[in-house]
Design an enzyme around this catalytic site. Structure first.
Site, PDB file in Angstrom:
ATOM      1  N   LEU A  24       0.835  -1.208   0.000  1.00 40.79           N
ATOM      2  CA  LEU A  24       0.000   0.000   0.000  1.00 40.79           C
ATOM      3  C   LEU A  24       0.869   1.256   0.000  1.00 40.79           C
ATOM      4  O   LEU A  24       0.574   2.234  -0.682  1.00 40.79           O
ATOM      5  CB  LEU A  24      -0.939   0.003   1.217  1.00 40.79           C
ATOM      6  CG  LEU A  24      -2.089  -1.013   1.168  1.00 40.79           C
ATOM      7  CD1 LEU A  24      -2.789  -1.088   2.517  1.00 40.79           C
ATOM      8  CD2 LEU A  24      -3.091  -0.633   0.076  1.00 40.79           C
ATOM      9  N   ARG A  28       0.726   4.283  -2.742  1.00 42.23           N
ATOM     10  CA  ARG A  28       0.421   5.664  -2.316  1.00 42.23           C
ATOM     11  C   ARG A  28       1.513   6.612  -2.789  1.00 42.23           C
ATOM     12  O   ARG A  28       1.236   7.678  -3.325  1.00 42.23           O
ATOM     13  CB  ARG A  28       0.286   5.722  -0.789  1.00 42.23           C
ATOM     14  CG  ARG A  28      -0.888   4.936  -0.277  1.00 42.23           C
ATOM     15  CD  ARG A  28      -0.979   5.001   1.223  1.00 42.23           C
ATOM     16  NE  ARG A  28      -1.435   6.301   1.677  1.00 42.23           N
ATOM     17  CZ  ARG A  28      -1.478   6.663   2.952  1.00 42.23           C
ATOM     18  NH1 ARG A  28      -1.075   5.835   3.881  1.00 42.23           N
ATOM     19  NH2 ARG A  28      -1.928   7.848   3.288  1.00 42.23           N
ATOM     20  N   ARG A  46      -3.379  -4.474  13.397  1.00 41.22           N
ATOM     21  CA  ARG A  46      -3.202  -5.160  14.678  1.00 41.22           C
ATOM     22  C   ARG A  46      -3.258  -6.684  14.480  1.00 41.22           C
ATOM     23  O   ARG A  46      -3.857  -7.171  13.518  1.00 41.22           O
ATOM     24  CB  ARG A  46      -4.283  -4.741  15.686  1.00 41.22           C
ATOM     25  CG  ARG A  46      -5.736  -5.061  15.241  1.00 41.22           C
ATOM     26  CD  ARG A  46      -6.265  -6.264  16.001  1.00 41.22           C
ATOM     27  NE  ARG A  46      -7.595  -6.680  15.638  1.00 41.22           N
ATOM     28  CZ  ARG A  46      -7.871  -7.581  14.714  1.00 41.22           C
ATOM     29  NH1 ARG A  46      -6.914  -8.138  14.010  1.00 41.22           N
ATOM     30  NH2 ARG A  46      -9.123  -7.952  14.480  1.00 41.22           N
ATOM     31  N   SER A  52      -9.229 -11.715  22.776  1.00 40.75           N
ATOM     32  CA  SER A  52     -10.291 -11.444  21.814  1.00 40.75           C
ATOM     33  C   SER A  52     -10.489 -12.634  20.870  1.00 40.75           C
ATOM     34  O   SER A  52     -11.621 -12.963  20.496  1.00 40.75           O
ATOM     35  CB  SER A  52      -9.928 -10.179  21.038  1.00 40.75           C
ATOM     36  OG  SER A  52     -10.785  -9.974  19.984  1.00 40.75           O
ATOM     37  N   ASP A  75      -9.792 -12.868  10.989  1.00 42.88           N
ATOM     38  CA  ASP A  75      -9.177 -11.582  11.327  1.00 42.88           C
ATOM     39  C   ASP A  75      -8.117 -11.664  12.429  1.00 42.88           C
ATOM     40  O   ASP A  75      -7.959 -10.727  13.204  1.00 42.88           O
ATOM     41  CB  ASP A  75     -10.232 -10.520  11.658  1.00 42.88           C
ATOM     42  CG  ASP A  75     -11.005 -10.809  12.925  1.00 42.88           C
ATOM     43  OD1 ASP A  75     -11.004 -11.973  13.365  1.00 42.88           O
ATOM     44  OD2 ASP A  75     -11.604  -9.869  13.491  1.00 42.88           O
ATOM     45  N   LYS A 115     -25.317  -2.881   8.445  1.00 43.41           N
ATOM     46  CA  LYS A 115     -25.883  -3.808   9.423  1.00 43.41           C
ATOM     47  C   LYS A 115     -27.058  -3.125  10.121  1.00 43.41           C
ATOM     48  O   LYS A 115     -27.168  -1.894  10.108  1.00 43.41           O
ATOM     49  CB  LYS A 115     -24.803  -4.204  10.441  1.00 43.41           C
ATOM     50  CG  LYS A 115     -23.784  -5.146   9.817  1.00 43.41           C
ATOM     51  CD  LYS A 115     -22.713  -5.563  10.772  1.00 43.41           C
ATOM     52  CE  LYS A 115     -23.210  -6.474  11.858  1.00 43.41           C
ATOM     53  NZ  LYS A 115     -22.073  -7.020  12.669  1.00 43.41           N
ATOM     54  N   GLU A 142      -7.756  -9.765   7.267  1.00 46.35           N
ATOM     55  CA  GLU A 142      -9.005  -9.025   7.024  1.00 46.35           C
ATOM     56  C   GLU A 142      -8.673  -7.545   6.868  1.00 46.35           C
ATOM     57  O   GLU A 142      -8.006  -6.964   7.730  1.00 46.35           O
ATOM     58  CB  GLU A 142      -9.996  -9.193   8.172  1.00 46.35           C
ATOM     59  CG  GLU A 142     -11.308  -8.451   7.847  1.00 46.35           C
ATOM     60  CD  GLU A 142     -12.323  -8.436   8.965  1.00 46.35           C
ATOM     61  OE1 GLU A 142     -13.296  -9.199   8.883  1.00 46.35           O
ATOM     62  OE2 GLU A 142     -12.133  -7.664   9.920  1.00 46.35           O
ATOM     63  N   HIS A 158     -18.227   0.042  19.274  1.00 46.01           N
ATOM     64  CA  HIS A 158     -17.395  -1.070  19.729  1.00 46.01           C
ATOM     65  C   HIS A 158     -17.184  -0.973  21.241  1.00 46.01           C
ATOM     66  O   HIS A 158     -17.225  -1.976  21.956  1.00 46.01           O
ATOM     67  CB  HIS A 158     -16.055  -1.009  18.984  1.00 46.01           C
ATOM     68  CG  HIS A 158     -15.194  -2.221  19.166  1.00 46.01           C
ATOM     69  ND1 HIS A 158     -14.246  -2.304  20.145  1.00 46.01           N
ATOM     70  CD2 HIS A 158     -15.139  -3.401  18.500  1.00 46.01           C
ATOM     71  CE1 HIS A 158     -13.644  -3.481  20.067  1.00 46.01           C
ATOM     72  NE2 HIS A 158     -14.163  -4.158  19.073  1.00 46.01           N
TER      73      HIS A 158
END
Ligand code: 0O2
Length: 201
Positions: A24, A28, A46, A52, A75, A115, A142, A158
């Protein structure tokens, strides 16, 4: 703590993030050099925390082990690309799809199809052939792409998800939904104004 669950695979997860970030970064810079618009405002990344990941495996009623975490949950490695305008989000999606060696495992356009809670974002899961000293490892990542406004909303929503015993939760959920719709309208209006400024409409 994270290493105890991901073990040696942490190298692959950090590696896949570095690989996509580097690609990327080159695009750029190339765009800027060629006087083209850089559609990206900023990027965060991350490796999903052990806590998690275990919670997600549990929620999806999957066995809590590394193999499942890396193959059934997409993810473990994640990148979030933040753009100013909605058109930029789709430009980034196009840019990513040009990498012929990346296999799309899953794609969800929560911008065209938000959603029910109001969440908007574009999600793509890629399987990346990560070349480490000549040995190719397929690693999933992801990528979430969204506008600054969508990101602002998602961060607050979140926060609510992970807080227990919130007072007035029903009212907060309704308020968040109302804000999501307002934000969506503002995103569309900002895009329209920008198009007018640039003589596109
Ligand atoms: P965290 O804590 O952010 O890592 P699926 O298998 O398709 O049913 P899955 O795998 O959760 O569901 O995929 P999806 O829907 O693409 O969601 C993946 C991630 O997107 C989530 O990861 C969140 O980061 C984000 N996301 C999805 N829906 C919402 C939402 O309603 N609100 C917010 N704030 N973020 C959302 P995790 O592991 O759920 O959470």
């Amino acid at each position: 703590m994270q290493n105890s669950f991901y073990k040696d695979s942490i190298v692959l997860l950090e590696g896949v993030i570095a690989e996509i970030m580097a690609r990327l970064d080159i695009i750029r810079k190339y765009k800027i050099v060629h006087n083209d618009r850089d559609p990206i405002e900023y990027i965060t990344s991350r490796v999903k925390t052990e806590e998690s990941m275990k919670e997600k495996l549990k929620r999806k009623k999957l066995p809590i082990n590394l193999e499942t975490a890396l193959t059934k949950i997409y993810d473990a490695a994640g990148i979030r690309i933040i753009c100013a305008y909605i058109d930029d989000v789709y430009t980034v999606v196009k840019m990513l799809k040009k990498f012929k060696d990346l296999k799309i495992l899953k794609e969800k356009d929560y911008i065209k199809n938000p959603k029910s809670n109001g969440y908007r974002s574009y999600h793509i899961v890629f399987q990346v052939p990560l070349d480490i000293a000549g040995e190719v490892h397929p690693v999933n990542i992801e990528i979430q792409i969204r506008t600054i406004a969508m990101d602002f909303w998602a961060s607050l929503e979140h926060e609510m998800k992970y807080k227990k015993n919130i007072k007035n939760q029903k009212m907060i959920v309704e308020e968040l939904k109302r804000c999501a719709n307002e934000i969506a309208t503002t995103d569309i209006n900002m895009q329209a104004i920008r198009n007018m400024i640039n003589g596109k409409e």
